[in-house]
Design a protein around this motif. Structure first.
Motif, short mmCIF file in Angstrom:
data_model
loop_
_atom_site.label_atom_id
_atom_site.label_comp_id
_atom_site.label_asym_id
_atom_site.label_seq_id
_atom_site.Cartn_x
_atom_site.Cartn_y
_atom_site.Cartn_z
N VAL A 1 2.30 -3.20 47.65
CA VAL A 1 3.40 -4.18 48.79
C VAL A 1 3.23 -5.28 49.18
O VAL A 1 2.41 -5.03 50.66
CB VAL A 1 4.58 -2.98 49.25
N ASN A 2 3.48 -6.56 48.63
CA ASN A 2 3.15 -7.39 49.56
C ASN A 2 4.22 -7.80 50.44
O ASN A 2 5.86 -8.03 49.78
CB ASN A 2 2.63 -8.82 48.15
N GLY A 3 4.02 -8.56 51.27
CA GLY A 3 5.57 -9.48 51.71
C GLY A 3 4.70 -10.22 53.03
O GLY A 3 3.37 -10.88 53.21
N GLY A 4 4.97 -11.23 53.36
CA GLY A 4 5.30 -11.99 54.75
C GLY A 4 4.69 -13.45 54.08
O GLY A 4 4.66 -13.60 52.92
N GLY A 5 4.04 -14.00 55.35
CA GLY A 5 3.65 -15.15 54.88
C GLY A 5 2.73 -15.69 56.41
O GLY A 5 2.79 -15.01 57.56
N THR A 6 2.82 -16.99 56.45
CA THR A 6 1.10 -17.02 57.66
C THR A 6 2.51 -17.26 58.69
O THR A 6 1.70 -16.58 60.01
CB THR A 6 1.46 -18.76 57.52
N GLY A 7 3.80 -17.33 58.78
CA GLY A 7 4.27 -17.58 60.03
C GLY A 7 5.05 -16.16 60.37
O GLY A 7 5.81 -15.36 61.89
N SER A 8 4.85 -15.40 59.58
CA SER A 8 4.88 -13.57 59.60
C SER A 8 4.40 -12.69 60.01
O SER A 8 3.89 -11.37 59.52
CB SER A 8 6.35 -13.12 59.25
N VAL A 9 3.19 -12.99 59.89
CA VAL A 9 1.64 -12.43 59.16
C VAL A 9 1.59 -10.85 60.20
O VAL A 9 1.70 -9.86 59.87
CB VAL A 9 0.26 -12.56 59.88
N ALA A 10 1.94 -10.79 61.69
CA ALA A 10 1.92 -9.82 62.83
C ALA A 10 3.31 -9.40 62.16
O ALA A 10 2.85 -7.50 62.51
CB ALA A 10 2.18 -10.50 64.11
N ALA A 11 4.52 -9.78 62.06
CA ALA A 11 6.09 -8.90 62.15
C ALA A 11 5.66 -8.30 60.40
O ALA A 11 5.71 -6.82 60.65
CB ALA A 11 6.75 -9.64 62.11
N THR A 12 4.90 -8.57 59.96
CA THR A 12 5.13 -8.26 58.20
C THR A 12 3.74 -6.92 58.43
O THR A 12 4.60 -6.04 57.31
CB THR A 12 4.85 -9.19 57.26
N SER A 13 3.09 -7.17 58.91
CA SER A 13 2.26 -6.47 59.35
C SER A 13 2.61 -5.01 59.99
O SER A 13 2.13 -3.73 59.19
CB SER A 13 0.69 -7.01 59.49
N ALA A 14 3.38 -4.70 59.98
CA ALA A 14 3.65 -4.12 60.95
C ALA A 14 4.87 -2.71 60.90
O ALA A 14 4.65 -1.78 60.68
CB ALA A 14 4.73 -4.63 62.31
N ASP A 15 5.03 -3.22 59.55
CA ASP A 15 6.00 -2.37 58.14
C ASP A 15 5.58 -1.73 58.01
O ASP A 15 4.54 -2.26 56.90
CB ASP A 15 6.95 -3.68 57.56
N PRO A 16 5.77 -0.72 57.76
CA PRO A 16 4.84 0.58 57.10
C PRO A 16 4.59 0.43 56.00
O PRO A 16 4.46 1.35 55.16
CB PRO A 16 5.64 1.74 57.69
N ALA A 17 6.13 0.09 55.70
CA ALA A 17 6.52 -0.31 54.02
C ALA A 17 5.13 -1.13 53.18
O ALA A 17 4.83 -1.05 51.64
CB ALA A 17 7.68 -0.49 53.73
N VAL A 18 4.98 -2.29 53.71
CA VAL A 18 4.32 -3.08 53.41
C VAL A 18 2.52 -2.95 53.14
O VAL A 18 2.12 -2.20 54.12
CB VAL A 18 4.01 -4.35 54.16
N THR A 19 1.36 -3.02 52.11
CA THR A 19 -0.05 -2.34 52.25
C THR A 19 -1.29 -3.71 51.97
O THR A 19 -1.96 -3.56 53.02
CB THR A 19 0.28 -1.95 51.65
#
Length: 402
Positions: free
Chosen positions: A247-265
């Motif tokens: 499950v992919n998400g985010g980009g440079t501007g949200s690496v920390a925030a997106t990584s904190a989403d448990p649904a994202v791998t």
């Protein structure tokens, strides 16, 4: 990593004294520091490098050799096939739906390619096109990723915050599309992606616009909360029909925030490796500027002005000042409002202009990352005060994928 601009200018000038502008350089020390910082922000989740933001095979490979980085997000199918064939990666996700018939034919004809490349869809019409080009009975199963729209639609959908991408917005719609993929021969659903552009690609501290910055931060917080719940529900709905590999998400501007989403791998990043000017407007993390291009001063039209040859390397997106390249070294230069960055010449004003002589270099930063490489056939890789290698860009290797 803090930069002393005077020392950086002196170092880049000495490293490239033998070159004639215009040319582009990447500072490898800054590039590596950015790669390490991004990996440190990902919470242990792997980073998929966005090739669109790099466009140099040597540098894609360099990033992928570092801890925490794995796989490529390509921007076209022909590019993805080329990256696999040339050994850059055996895990390439195409970020956008494709209608490239030649690429689909090549993909379907080679089981190794079909095993390495994942196609993006958001509509069964895209599956129909694939089937017309290469019928299921004549191909291996093709890897498929669903694109979940990550925009925020508050007030009952009367407001749209984010980009216009996939029509698949709800968990119900994601589940229905997943069921459709799972029920068709010749396809294998392996992933789900959602790109929260309003968080990852929008600076929350635009210079000189404090009220706008506050409004952006409020919208980003609301969008993030909504997306956490909706993405989790969508992943659950899709998993009813397929065993997802990622499950992919985010980009440079949200690496920390997106990584904190448990649904994202896994999280995508790319622009942060180069550190273009659009990322100067972020509070959470700013990359170290690593990519530059140099133009030569060719005339002095008046006191307080210096004109360089070229310079008009404008970034895509809405026509606005933040899409213009920024003169960065020497410090204290600015574009003229009436002329901006010109294709053939760019006049510059500011406190440093009078110190420039004909033949001196002015160092610019591009507004966006990989687009810089569409203007040059090669980039010079700098360590310290020396060019340690000169490597081709996509363009230099004869490829213009878009």
């Amino acid at each position: 990593m803090a930069i002393d601009r005077d020392k950086t200018r002196d170092r880049l000038d000495r490293a490239t004294a033998h070159l004639d502008p215009p040319y582009a350089v990447v500072d490898l020390t800054a590039f590596d520091a950015n790669a390490e910082a991004l990996a440190g922000r990902s919470g242990g989740k792997p980073l998929r490098v966005a090739s669109k933001s790099v466009r140099v095979r040597e540098l894609l490979t360099r990033a992928l050799k570092r801890p925490g980085w794995h796989g490529v997000m390509a921007f076209t199918l022909p590019e993805a096939l080329w990256l696999v064939r040339s050994g850059v990666s055996d895990d390439v996700l195409v970020a956008y739906p494709t209608a490239h018939r030649g690429g689909l034919t090549d993909l379907a004809a080679d089981p190794a390619l079909a095993d390495a490349v994942t196609l993006m869809i958001d509509d069964t019409a895209q599956l129909d096109l694939i089937d017309r080009v290469c019928p299921p009975a004549r191909r291996p199963a093709l890897r498929i990723c669903l694109d979940l729209d990550a925009s925020w639609r508050p007030l009952g959908g009367r407001v749209h915050v984010g980009v216009r991408r996939s029509p698949v917005h709800s968990a119900t719609a994601a589940g229905a599309l997943a069921a459709a993929v799972a029920g068709r021969p010749g396809f294998r659903l392996v992933g789900l992606m959602s790109y929260e552009a309003q968080i990852a690609g929008l600076g929350d501290a635009p210079p000189g616009q404090a009220m706008l910055g506050s409004a952006i931060r409020v919208a980003q917080r609301g969008s993030y909360r909504e997306l956490l719940a909706r993405r989790s529900a969508a992943v659950g709905a899709v998993r009813e029909h397929a065993d997802l590999e990622f499950v992919n998400g985010g980009g440079t501007g949200s690496v920390a925030a997106t990584s904190a989403d448990p649904a994202v791998t896994e999280v995508t990043a790319g622009s942060g490796l180069y550190g273009p000017t659009l990322f100067d407007a972020y509070r959470a993390w700013q990359p170290t500027p690593a990519a530059f291009f140099a133009c030569a001063v060719v005339r002095r039209p008046a006191p307080g002005l210096a004109t360089v040859l070229g310079g008009g390397w404008i970034a895509s997106g809405p026509a606005a000042d933040n899409r213009l390249p920024r003169p960065w070294l020497p410090e204290g230069l600015k574009l003229l409002g009436a002329e901006g960055a010109g294709e053939v010449q760019t006049p510059l004003a500011g406190k440093s202009a009078d110190g420039l002589r004909v033949g001196d270099r002015v160092w610019f930063r591009h507004a966006k990352a990989g687009e810089l490489c569409e203007h040059v056939n090669e980039v010079h890789l700098v360590e310290g005060d020396a060019v340690v290698a000169t490597v081709p860009t996509y363009r230099g290797e004869g490829h213009a994928f878009l």
